[in-house]
Motif scaffolding. Structure first.
Motif, PDB file in Angstrom:
ATOM      1  N   THR A  95       2.692  -3.217   4.421  1.00  0.00           N
ATOM      2  CA  THR A  95       4.010  -3.029   3.812  1.00  0.00           C
ATOM      3  C   THR A  95       4.892  -4.264   3.996  1.00  0.00           C
ATOM      4  OG1 THR A  95       5.036  -2.116   5.800  1.00  0.00           O
ATOM      5  CG2 THR A  95       3.865  -0.577   4.352  1.00  0.00           C
ATOM      6  N   ILE A  96       5.964  -4.305   3.245  1.00  0.00           N
ATOM      7  CA  ILE A  96       6.925  -5.408   3.370  1.00  0.00           C
ATOM      8  C   ILE A  96       7.498  -5.452   4.779  1.00  0.00           C
ATOM      9  CG2 ILE A  96       9.155  -6.288   2.577  1.00  0.00           C
ATOM     10  CD1 ILE A  96       8.475  -5.059  -0.180  1.00  0.00           C
ATOM     11  N   ASN A  97       7.845  -4.292   5.335  1.00  0.00           N
ATOM     12  CA  ASN A  97       8.402  -4.259   6.691  1.00  0.00           C
ATOM     13  C   ASN A  97       7.402  -4.757   7.726  1.00  0.00           C
ATOM     14  OD1 ASN A  97      10.884  -3.306   5.876  1.00  0.00           O
ATOM     15  ND2 ASN A  97      10.381  -1.153   6.227  1.00  0.00           N
ATOM     16  N   ASP A 103      -8.954 -19.673  16.098  1.00  0.00           N
ATOM     17  CA  ASP A 103      -7.497 -19.586  16.275  1.00  0.00           C
ATOM     18  C   ASP A 103      -6.813 -19.160  14.978  1.00  0.00           C
ATOM     19  OD1 ASP A 103      -4.968 -19.683  17.434  1.00  0.00           O
ATOM     20  OD2 ASP A 103      -4.719 -21.832  17.068  1.00  0.00           O
ATOM     21  N   ILE A 104      -7.311 -18.059  14.420  1.00  0.00           N
ATOM     22  CA  ILE A 104      -6.722 -17.451  13.227  1.00  0.00           C
ATOM     23  C   ILE A 104      -6.244 -16.060  13.624  1.00  0.00           C
ATOM     24  CG2 ILE A 104      -7.142 -16.646  10.866  1.00  0.00           C
ATOM     25  CD1 ILE A 104      -9.578 -18.627  10.850  1.00  0.00           C
ATOM     26  N   ILE A 105      -4.997 -15.752  13.364  1.00  0.00           N
ATOM     27  CA  ILE A 105      -4.496 -14.410  13.647  1.00  0.00           C
ATOM     28  C   ILE A 105      -4.554 -13.574  12.374  1.00  0.00           C
ATOM     29  CG2 ILE A 105      -3.055 -15.198  15.557  1.00  0.00           C
ATOM     30  CD1 ILE A 105      -0.624 -14.938  13.697  1.00  0.00           C
ATOM     31  N   TYR A 106      -4.532 -12.262  12.526  1.00  0.00           N
ATOM     32  CA  TYR A 106      -4.639 -11.402  11.352  1.00  0.00           C
ATOM     33  C   TYR A 106      -3.765 -10.164  11.507  1.00  0.00           C
ATOM     34  CZ  TYR A 106      -7.676  -8.368  14.131  1.00  0.00           C
ATOM     35  OH  TYR A 106      -8.174  -7.532  15.093  1.00  0.00           O
ATOM     36  N   LEU A 107      -3.425  -9.595  10.357  1.00  0.00           N
ATOM     37  CA  LEU A 107      -2.645  -8.366  10.266  1.00  0.00           C
ATOM     38  C   LEU A 107      -3.540  -7.296   9.646  1.00  0.00           C
ATOM     39  CD1 LEU A 107       0.166  -7.076  10.619  1.00  0.00           C
ATOM     40  CD2 LEU A 107       0.761  -7.960   8.353  1.00  0.00           C
ATOM     41  N   SER A 108      -3.506  -6.101  10.213  1.00  0.00           N
ATOM     42  CA  SER A 108      -4.436  -5.055   9.783  1.00  0.00           C
ATOM     43  C   SER A 108      -3.923  -4.267   8.572  1.00  0.00           C
ATOM     44  CB  SER A 108      -4.688  -4.064  10.925  1.00  0.00           C
ATOM     45  OG  SER A 108      -5.398  -4.665  11.974  1.00  0.00           O
ATOM     46  N   PHE A 109      -4.806  -4.087   7.596  1.00  0.00           N
ATOM     47  CA  PHE A 109      -4.592  -3.095   6.551  1.00  0.00           C
ATOM     48  C   PHE A 109      -4.713  -1.702   7.191  1.00  0.00           C
ATOM     49  CE2 PHE A 109      -4.628  -6.323   3.485  1.00  0.00           C
ATOM     50  CZ  PHE A 109      -4.521  -5.808   2.203  1.00  0.00           C
ATOM     51  N   HIS A 110      -4.576  -0.666   6.374  1.00  0.00           N
ATOM     52  CA  HIS A 110      -4.729   0.714   6.832  1.00  0.00           C
ATOM     53  C   HIS A 110      -5.719   1.433   5.931  1.00  0.00           C
ATOM     54  CE1 HIS A 110      -0.963   0.089   9.084  1.00  0.00           C
ATOM     55  NE2 HIS A 110      -0.543  -0.500   7.989  1.00  0.00           N
ATOM     56  N   ASP A 154       8.068  -8.101  10.093  1.00  0.00           N
ATOM     57  CA  ASP A 154       7.970  -8.120  11.564  1.00  0.00           C
ATOM     58  C   ASP A 154       6.899  -9.095  12.038  1.00  0.00           C
ATOM     59  OD1 ASP A 154       9.970  -6.222  11.718  1.00  0.00           O
ATOM     60  OD2 ASP A 154       8.602  -4.521  11.975  1.00  0.00           O
ATOM     61  N   TYR A 155       5.797  -9.122  11.338  1.00  0.00           N
ATOM     62  CA  TYR A 155       4.681 -10.001  11.695  1.00  0.00           C
ATOM     63  C   TYR A 155       5.078 -11.469  11.556  1.00  0.00           C
ATOM     64  CZ  TYR A 155      -0.126 -11.909  11.238  1.00  0.00           C
ATOM     65  OH  TYR A 155      -1.282 -12.621  11.376  1.00  0.00           O
ATOM     66  N   TYR A 166      -0.094  -9.507  -1.832  1.00  0.00           N
ATOM     67  CA  TYR A 166       0.509 -10.832  -2.005  1.00  0.00           C
ATOM     68  C   TYR A 166       1.988 -10.710  -2.356  1.00  0.00           C
ATOM     69  CZ  TYR A 166       1.672 -15.326  -4.166  1.00  0.00           C
ATOM     70  OH  TYR A 166       2.289 -16.502  -4.511  1.00  0.00           O
ATOM     71  N   ASN A 167       2.324  -9.795  -3.255  1.00  0.00           N
ATOM     72  CA  ASN A 167       3.722  -9.604  -3.627  1.00  0.00           C
ATOM     73  C   ASN A 167       4.553  -9.145  -2.435  1.00  0.00           C
ATOM     74  OD1 ASN A 167       3.312 -10.327  -6.319  1.00  0.00           O
ATOM     75  ND2 ASN A 167       2.800  -8.228  -6.923  1.00  0.00           N
ATOM     76  N   SER A 168       3.994  -8.242  -1.631  1.00  0.00           N
ATOM     77  CA  SER A 168       4.704  -7.775  -0.436  1.00  0.00           C
ATOM     78  C   SER A 168       4.943  -8.924   0.533  1.00  0.00           C
ATOM     79  CB  SER A 168       3.906  -6.663   0.254  1.00  0.00           C
ATOM     80  OG  SER A 168       3.788  -5.528  -0.581  1.00  0.00           O
ATOM     81  N   ALA A 169       3.937  -9.767   0.703  1.00  0.00           N
ATOM     82  CA  ALA A 169       4.069 -10.898   1.608  1.00  0.00           C
ATOM     83  C   ALA A 169       5.116 -11.893   1.112  1.00  0.00           C
ATOM     84  CB  ALA A 169       2.721 -11.594   1.779  1.00  0.00           C
TER      85      ALA A 169
END
Length: 295
Positions: A67-69, A23-30, A73-74, A98-101
Motif C-alpha cells: 500500500t501507499i502507507n 546488501d539489498i533490502i526488500y518490502l513484502s507483498f501480501h 513508512d518504508y 509502481y504507482n503506489s510507490a
C-alpha cells in the motif's frame, strides 16, 4: 558502504541469504491462503513447498500489493538513516505497485528535501526482476552513483529476458491466461505453454509445446536466439521454479552445457507467494540478458 540503499520487493524471488549477501533490502507483498492473510516474506512464515502443496490440494490464494502507507513508512525508514534510496518495483504490467510507490515517493520527498529517492519500474517479475536488481547492485558496488545506476536501469531493463513454461495448466486457466477449453485440450495432449514477459511487462503466452522434454529444449533455444553473444553469453543466469526442482535442475544442466562462458554458477530460486499464487506449482523460469524486448 555506498551512499545509497538499493531496495525492491519480495516478488523479486531471491533468497533471504542472497538479499543479505548483495546488501539489498526488500518490502513484502501480501497474500491470502484460504482466507488468512500472510506476508510474502521469502518463505519465513510459510515455505514455498508448503504453499504449493496446499494449492495443489485445493487451497485458494489471493495476492495484494504494497500500500501507499506501507511504502511511505518504508521509504521514511531509509531516508531517516541519512541514505538516498533507489527502489525497484514489480512490473507495472502485472501490478499497481509502481504507482503506489511513486505516490509515496512524492509524499516522502517533501519531508526529506535533502535526500534523493528514485523509483524504477522493472517491467520484470520473479527472479528476472531479481536479476535486474542484482545488476544494479554490481554497479553500486563498483562505486557508481545513484543517478547513473537508476538511468542505466531505465535504459537497459528491456534487455532482461524471461522465458518460462508450466507443466500444470490449472492456475493459468484459473487466472484467465489459458481458456478452460484450451486448458482441457492442452492437458490431454500434454502441452506445456511457453511464455515470456513483453516490452510492457505483461505475461504473454508464446508457444504451445507438446511434452516437457521438448519445452525444456525450446526454452534453451530461446536463450540461444536472444542472449547477448549467443552461445558465448557471459552474463549471469537465474532460474526459478514452483515445486518442480527436478525440472529446474534439468534446465540448469542444459543451459550450462550450451553456454560454457556464463558468469559464475547459475542461481536457482523458489518462486515466491506473490508470483506463485498465480502460476501455481509446476512452473520453471529462465532469466538472462539479451537483445531489447520489442513486442
Amino acid at each position: 558502504m555506498s551512499d545509497f540503499q538499493l531496495s525492491c520487493c519480495s516478488a523479486a524471488d531471491l533468497s533471504e541469504a542472497y538479499f543479505k549477501e548483495r546488501d539489498i533490502i526488500y518490502l513484502s507483498f501480501h497474500f491470502e491462503l484460504d482466507g488468512k492473510d500472510y506476508p510474502d516474506d521469502l518463505g519465513k512464515t510459510i515455505s514455498a513447498a508448503e504453499l504449493f502443496r496446499r494449492m495443489d490440494a485445493g487451497s485458494t490464494t489471493k495476492t495484494s500489493q504494497v500500500t501507499i502507507n506501507e511504502y511511505t513508512d518504508y521509504f521514511r525508514g531509509v531516508l531517516s538513516d541519512g541514505r538516498d534510496l533507489l527502489h525497484v518495483t514489480l512490473s507495472s504490467g502485472l501490478s499497481g505497485t509502481y504507482n503506489s510507490a511513486m505516490i509515496a515517493k512524492e509524499i516522502v520527498e517533501e519531508e526529506y528535501p535533502d535526500r534523493k529517492i528514485f523509483v524504477l519500474d522493472s517491467l520484470a517479475a520473479s527472479s528476472g526482476f531479481g536479476l535486474l536488481v542484482d545488476k544494479l547492485a554490481d554497479m553500486r558496488d563498483a562505486g557508481i552513483g545513484i543517478e547513473e545506476v537508476y538511468q542505466w536501469g531505465e535504459e537497459h531493463k528491456l534487455n532482461l529476458h524471461h522465458w518460462f513454461f508450466s507443466t500444470d495448466l490449472t492456475y493459468y486457466i484459473r487466472g484467465g491466461r489459458v481458456s478452460r477449453t484450451a486448458g482441457a485440450i492442452g492437458t490431454m495432449l500434454n502441452i506445456c505453454p511457453l511464455l515470456n514477459v513483453d516490452f510492457e511487462g505483461h505475461l504473454i503466452p508464446r508457444e504451445k509445446v507438446r511434452t516437457k522434454k521438448k519445452v525444456l529444449r525450446r526454452t534453451v533455444e530461446k536463450m540461444l536466439q536472444f542472449a547477448d553473444d549467443g552461445k558465448d553469453y557471459s552474463g549471469r543466469v537465474f532460474i526459478s521454479h514452483s515445486l518442480c526442482e527436478e525440472d529446474a535442475r534439468e534446465l540448469l544442466r542444459m543451459v550450462e552445457e550450451k553456454f560454457p562462458k556464463i558468469d559464475g554458477p547459475i542461481h536457482l530460486f523458489s518462486i515466491g507467494a506473490t508470483i506463485g499464487s498465480h502460476t501455481g506449482p509446476g512452473t520453471v523460469a529462465l532469466f538472462f540478458w539479451g537483445s531489447k524486448r520489442t513486442d
